[in-house]
Enzyme design. Structure first.
Site, PDB file in Angstrom:
ATOM      1  N   TYR A  55       0.849  -1.197   0.000  1.00  0.00           N
ATOM      2  CA  TYR A  55       0.000   0.000   0.000  1.00  0.00           C
ATOM      3  C   TYR A  55       0.882   1.243   0.000  1.00  0.00           C
ATOM      4  O   TYR A  55       1.804   1.347   0.806  1.00  0.00           O
ATOM      5  CB  TYR A  55      -0.866   0.035   1.263  1.00  0.00           C
ATOM      6  CG  TYR A  55      -2.308  -0.291   0.997  1.00  0.00           C
ATOM      7  CD1 TYR A  55      -3.023   0.428   0.052  1.00  0.00           C
ATOM      8  CD2 TYR A  55      -2.964  -1.307   1.687  1.00  0.00           C
ATOM      9  CE1 TYR A  55      -4.355   0.139  -0.209  1.00  0.00           C
ATOM     10  CE2 TYR A  55      -4.296  -1.599   1.437  1.00  0.00           C
ATOM     11  CZ  TYR A  55      -4.988  -0.871   0.479  1.00  0.00           C
ATOM     12  OH  TYR A  55      -6.291  -1.142   0.228  1.00  0.00           O
ATOM     13  N   GLU A  57      -0.414   4.830  -0.469  1.00  0.00           N
ATOM     14  CA  GLU A  57      -1.195   6.069  -0.665  1.00  0.00           C
ATOM     15  C   GLU A  57      -0.298   7.290  -0.531  1.00  0.00           C
ATOM     16  O   GLU A  57       0.516   7.366   0.392  1.00  0.00           O
ATOM     17  CB  GLU A  57      -2.308   6.188   0.376  1.00  0.00           C
ATOM     18  CG  GLU A  57      -3.469   5.257   0.144  1.00  0.00           C
ATOM     19  CD  GLU A  57      -3.427   4.085   1.093  1.00  0.00           C
ATOM     20  OE1 GLU A  57      -2.310   3.630   1.416  1.00  0.00           O
ATOM     21  OE2 GLU A  57      -4.512   3.642   1.495  1.00  0.00           O
ATOM     22  N   ASP A 202      -6.640  13.979 -25.202  1.00  0.00           N
ATOM     23  CA  ASP A 202      -6.609  12.572 -24.783  1.00  0.00           C
ATOM     24  C   ASP A 202      -5.796  11.835 -25.847  1.00  0.00           C
ATOM     25  O   ASP A 202      -6.269  11.595 -26.959  1.00  0.00           O
ATOM     26  CB  ASP A 202      -8.048  12.054 -24.715  1.00  0.00           C
ATOM     27  CG  ASP A 202      -8.113  10.575 -24.372  1.00  0.00           C
ATOM     28  OD1 ASP A 202      -7.074   9.883 -24.469  1.00  0.00           O
ATOM     29  OD2 ASP A 202      -9.209  10.102 -24.025  1.00  0.00           O
ATOM     30  N   THR A 229      -3.772   6.362 -21.946  1.00  0.00           N
ATOM     31  CA  THR A 229      -3.564   5.010 -21.427  1.00  0.00           C
ATOM     32  C   THR A 229      -2.093   4.693 -21.661  1.00  0.00           C
ATOM     33  O   THR A 229      -1.395   5.419 -22.381  1.00  0.00           O
ATOM     34  CB  THR A 229      -4.406   3.965 -22.173  1.00  0.00           C
ATOM     35  OG1 THR A 229      -4.120   4.070 -23.562  1.00  0.00           O
ATOM     36  CG2 THR A 229      -5.892   4.162 -21.932  1.00  0.00           C
ATOM     37  N   LYS A 232      -1.596   0.974 -25.151  1.00  0.00           N
ATOM     38  CA  LYS A 232      -1.938   0.884 -26.581  1.00  0.00           C
ATOM     39  C   LYS A 232      -0.634   1.004 -27.374  1.00  0.00           C
ATOM     40  O   LYS A 232       0.230   0.153 -27.251  1.00  0.00           O
ATOM     41  CB  LYS A 232      -2.968   1.957 -26.943  1.00  0.00           C
ATOM     42  CG  LYS A 232      -4.290   1.790 -26.176  1.00  0.00           C
ATOM     43  CD  LYS A 232      -5.351   2.762 -26.636  1.00  0.00           C
ATOM     44  CE  LYS A 232      -6.699   2.493 -26.002  1.00  0.00           C
ATOM     45  NZ  LYS A 232      -6.956   3.227 -24.764  1.00  0.00           N
ATOM     46  N   ARG A 238      -1.573  -2.286 -18.757  1.00  0.00           N
ATOM     47  CA  ARG A 238      -2.846  -1.557 -18.748  1.00  0.00           C
ATOM     48  C   ARG A 238      -2.771  -0.470 -17.685  1.00  0.00           C
ATOM     49  O   ARG A 238      -2.372  -0.747 -16.552  1.00  0.00           O
ATOM     50  CB  ARG A 238      -4.000  -2.486 -18.396  1.00  0.00           C
ATOM     51  CG  ARG A 238      -4.103  -3.729 -19.197  1.00  0.00           C
ATOM     52  CD  ARG A 238      -5.485  -4.311 -19.116  1.00  0.00           C
ATOM     53  NE  ARG A 238      -6.383  -3.490 -19.894  1.00  0.00           N
ATOM     54  CZ  ARG A 238      -6.424  -3.485 -21.227  1.00  0.00           C
ATOM     55  NH1 ARG A 238      -5.630  -4.247 -21.936  1.00  0.00           N
ATOM     56  NH2 ARG A 238      -7.256  -2.705 -21.870  1.00  0.00           N
TER      57      ARG A 238
HETATM   58  N1  DSN Z   1     -11.381   0.573 -25.536  1.00  0.00           N
HETATM   59  C1  DSN Z   1     -10.496   1.524 -26.104  1.00  0.00           C
HETATM   60  C2  DSN Z   1     -10.328   1.357 -27.563  1.00  0.00           C
HETATM   61  O1  DSN Z   1     -10.437   0.237 -28.023  1.00  0.00           O
HETATM   62  O2  DSN Z   1     -10.096   2.316 -28.266  1.00  0.00           O
HETATM   63  C3  DSN Z   1     -10.856   2.918 -25.797  1.00  0.00           C
HETATM   64  O3  DSN Z   1     -11.283   3.013 -24.501  1.00  0.00           O
END
Ligand code: DSN
Length: 423
Positions: A55, A57, A202, A229, A232, A238
């Site tokens: 933990y 925090e 974003d 994120t 990707k 993730r």
């Molecule tokens: N689920 C993601 C995507 O496939 O683009 C976006 O949140």
């Protein structure tokens, strides 16, 4: 594989069997979902590490519990590497995903009832950019902009400016999950400045392309904040990421909102994995990877164009393509997804601009090249995959044909195994 999961195998046959199945599915099929990728073994080791026990925090140097000498090291590494990758002065690496990053950013920068001007989901935006199904639309007011022309992808900037002057948003939000072109960042920032709003982007889909310098960096155009994120094109575990270009005041608000505002203890194993992935992205080889992602998408675009399949915005300038398979081939998106799944190609059905079909069975498919580029595919292999996709769709009732396409996909996968390491 046995070594990797040896304890699970001994202890829990059901979970082991699912993991084994997923290992095989990923090894023997092609991943074309443009928001997915394969992480290195190093990232997986960090994610599965002892840090899941802790933990933490708070933030490095300012934690609520003791025993933080090693968690502070990994979080500081993740923050410093993220800052270096994106040219940001501040980074928060604690958000659990892209949606959480956006929610934290809204709560940090807005008061309830404030307005956000974001891209319409049906024109490529994201659920968290103001779709009515999301809870945040009960708290903030979202007004959406669209493309002027879905055939070219040009955003209607003049209409966007007029709307902004009318609704006075506190955030002008750029970014997308199904839009294949680069945005005109100057226009976004100038509209935001004109109405006194924050300019936020974003970058979830293109974070790796920005880090690898294959596309423009919105911070170079004056954006205040970028949310993302990490899993990707950035090829990490993730998770989420919030970057602030240079305002200490904004960065402080964001940190306070992530913790204690919205989250509890950060997932330190995941933050360690982010640090490892950001380290990989700082390696010069990541530039080559990012450039190849774009070249590969162009190669697929060429085949689709030659085959007469309509692509929204006319093609792609990034890692993804949105194809109108219903309009061009008479195949609904859901069926196209299923046919391609049956030959070992995973992608997703997707609504196209002003789609007349339902979201669960739209007109389009969305696919992209981040994962197959990680496998080592170059333009030649990507063209072949695009040809096989079109062949499968056109011959979707011919089982013999589909079997032979599946066999070729498996051969390609065997020739290009998922690598363990990228540095
Ligand atoms: N689920 C993601 C995507 O496939 O683009 C976006 O949140």
């Amino acid at each position: 594989m046995k070594d990797l999961y040896s304890h699970i195998q001994k202890q829990d046959k059901e979970v082991f069997s699912a993991l084994e199945g997923e290992e095989t599915r990923e090894a023997e099929g092609l991943e074309l979902i443009p928001s997915e990728n394969y992480v290195s073994r190093a990232v997986r080791e960090a994610n599965g590490s002892v840090l899941t026990n802790k933990y933490s925090e708070g933030y490095p140097g300012k934690r609520y519990y003791g025993g933080q000498q090693f968690t502070d090291v990994v979080e500081t590494l993740a923050v410093e590497r993220a800052k270096q990758l994106f040219g940001a002065k501040y980074a928060n690496v604690q958000t659990l995903g892209g949606a959480n990053a956006n929610i934290a950013m809204y709560f940090a920068l807005l008061q309830p009832g404030d307005t956000v001007l974001g891209m319409d989901l049906s024109h490529g935006g994201h659920l968290t950019h103001g779709h009515p199904v999301t809870y945040i639309t009960k708290i903030f007011n979202f007004v959406r902009y669209k493309m002027k022309n879905p055939e070219t992808g040009e955003i209607d900037y003049e209409d966007m400016r007029k709307t902004a002057v009318g609704v006075k948003p506190k955030i002008v939000l750029a970014g997308f999950s199904a839009y294949p072109r680069e945005l005109n960042y100057e226009k976004f920032v100038s509209i935001a400045r004109e109405v006194g709003a924050y300019a936020v982007m974003d970058i979830a889909h293109i974070a790796g392309l920005i880090a690898g310098e294959a596309v423009k960096n919105p911070f170079d155009y004056g954006f205040d904040v970028m949310t993302s994120t990490t899993h990707k094109t950035l090829r990490g575990p993730r998770g989420g990421l919030i970057l602030t270009r240079d305002s200490e005041e904004i960065a402080k608000k964001i940190d306070k909102m992530v913790f204690p505002g919205l989250q509890g203890g950060p997932h330190m194993n995941n933050i360690a994995a982010k640090a490892v992935a950001f380290g990989e992205a700082l390696n010069p080889s990541f530039k080559t990877y990012s450039a190849q992602v774009l070249k590969n998408a162009k190669a697929m675009e060429e085949v689709f164009a030659t085959s007469g399949v309509r692509m929204l915005t006319g093609g792609t300038s990034n890692h993804l393509i949105l194809a109108d398979v219903f309009g061009s081939l008479g195949i609904p998106g859901k069926e196209a997804e299923e046919v391609l799944d049956s030959v070992g190609i995973t992608l997703n059905k997707n609504a196209i601009a002003d789609d007349t079909r339902k979201p669960m069975d739209p007109s389009g498919i969305r696919f992209g090249t981040p994962a197959i580029t990680t496998r080592g595919f170059k333009e030649g292999e990507c063209k072949r995959v695009a040809e096989l996709m079109i062949e499968a769709l056109k011959n979707r009732t011919d089982q013999a044909k589909l079997s032979s396409i599946h066999a070729e996909i498996k051969q390609l996968c065997a020739k290009f195994p998922i690598p363990d390491s990228f540095v």
